[in-house]
Design a protein around this motif. Sequence first.
Motif, short mmCIF file in Angstrom:
data_model
loop_
_atom_site.label_atom_id
_atom_site.label_comp_id
_atom_site.label_asym_id
_atom_site.label_seq_id
_atom_site.Cartn_x
_atom_site.Cartn_y
_atom_site.Cartn_z
N ASP A 33 13.25 53.63 6.65
CA ASP A 33 11.82 53.34 6.77
C ASP A 33 11.42 53.12 8.23
OD1 ASP A 33 9.26 52.73 5.38
OD2 ASP A 33 9.58 50.73 6.23
N LYS A 34 12.26 52.44 8.98
CA LYS A 34 11.98 52.19 10.41
C LYS A 34 11.99 53.50 11.20
CE LYS A 34 13.69 49.61 14.38
NZ LYS A 34 14.73 48.70 14.87
N ILE A 35 12.97 54.36 10.93
CA ILE A 35 13.04 55.65 11.62
C ILE A 35 11.87 56.53 11.21
CG2 ILE A 35 14.42 57.74 11.99
CD1 ILE A 35 15.54 55.14 13.30
N LEU A 36 11.49 56.48 9.94
CA LEU A 36 10.33 57.23 9.45
C LEU A 36 9.06 56.79 10.17
CD1 LEU A 36 9.07 59.25 7.46
CD2 LEU A 36 9.03 57.39 5.76
N LYS A 60 13.64 53.69 -3.44
CA LYS A 60 14.96 53.15 -3.79
C LYS A 60 15.10 53.28 -5.30
CE LYS A 60 13.91 49.12 -2.46
NZ LYS A 60 13.81 47.71 -2.15
N SER A 61 16.28 53.67 -5.75
CA SER A 61 16.52 53.77 -7.18
C SER A 61 16.85 52.40 -7.75
CB SER A 61 17.70 54.72 -7.45
OG SER A 61 18.91 54.10 -7.04
N GLU A 62 16.78 52.32 -9.05
CA GLU A 62 17.32 51.16 -9.75
C GLU A 62 18.84 51.27 -9.64
OE1 GLU A 62 15.61 48.66 -11.34
OE2 GLU A 62 13.80 49.58 -10.50
N LEU A 63 19.53 50.15 -9.67
CA LEU A 63 20.99 50.20 -9.68
C LEU A 63 21.45 50.77 -11.02
CD1 LEU A 63 22.08 46.81 -8.08
CD2 LEU A 63 21.77 49.01 -7.00
N VAL A 74 18.77 55.89 -2.06
CA VAL A 74 17.56 55.83 -1.25
C VAL A 74 17.27 57.28 -0.89
CG1 VAL A 74 16.49 54.99 0.88
CG2 VAL A 74 18.15 53.55 -0.34
N TYR A 75 16.06 57.75 -1.22
CA TYR A 75 15.77 59.16 -1.02
C TYR A 75 14.27 59.40 -0.90
CZ TYR A 75 14.69 58.93 -6.01
OH TYR A 75 14.16 58.58 -7.22
N PHE A 76 13.93 60.60 -0.46
CA PHE A 76 12.53 61.03 -0.41
C PHE A 76 12.24 61.77 -1.71
CE2 PHE A 76 13.48 60.37 4.00
CZ PHE A 76 12.33 59.79 4.49
N ASP A 77 11.22 61.34 -2.43
CA ASP A 77 10.87 61.91 -3.72
C ASP A 77 9.82 63.01 -3.51
OD1 ASP A 77 10.04 62.52 -6.28
OD2 ASP A 77 9.72 60.44 -6.89
N THR A 124 12.00 62.62 16.77
CA THR A 124 13.19 61.98 16.20
C THR A 124 13.54 62.59 14.84
OG1 THR A 124 12.73 59.90 17.30
CG2 THR A 124 14.14 59.79 15.36
N PRO A 125 14.76 63.09 14.67
CA PRO A 125 15.17 63.60 13.36
C PRO A 125 15.44 62.44 12.41
CG PRO A 125 16.95 63.83 14.94
CD PRO A 125 15.76 63.27 15.69
N ILE A 126 14.63 62.31 11.39
CA ILE A 126 14.72 61.16 10.48
C ILE A 126 16.12 61.02 9.89
CG2 ILE A 126 13.85 60.15 8.34
CD1 ILE A 126 11.17 61.62 8.98
N TRP A 127 16.66 62.09 9.34
CA TRP A 127 17.95 62.03 8.67
C TRP A 127 19.08 61.74 9.66
CZ3 TRP A 127 19.76 61.28 4.03
CH2 TRP A 127 21.09 61.53 3.77
#
Length: 154
Positions: A33-36, A60-63, A74-77, A124-127
Amino acid sequence: MTFSSTKELTSYLLSKMQPAISTVEEEIYQVIDKILAQWYGEYDPVLYERTRQLFHSLVKSELVPTTNGYQAEVYFDASKLDYSFKYLHGQKYPNHGANGEDVIQAAMHGGHGAAGWNIAATTTPIWDKSMEIIHAKIYDRIKQALISEGISIK
């Protein structure tokens, strides 16, 4: 602490793993999130207005319990991204350029404005930047989170 069965020990360990993994998932989310946010701040588009859809697609997914612990993501939907229209000076226009997956892929490598893969700017490359930070400390953070939950790690 004494356990009378393997099942009892496993249950105890899993109960301690869940909050530890949740803590680490949140920390990973915060790094990305900070890099984004940094990526968003490094470029001010002239040919389109930002909708900040990508910013709001980080989730963020549920566990999820697995056979030997928990899984978190943690991913981009991409389903939260709709680039069928573009905005310019407050007006909405059809956009025949990139879709959500295109935008995610371009942004992960620093690209902005991925319409038809014509990258308007590269910052900045996010990934790459996120993974550089996360990989440098992920195992230590998991270890520390487990220790803080009372699981002795040596």
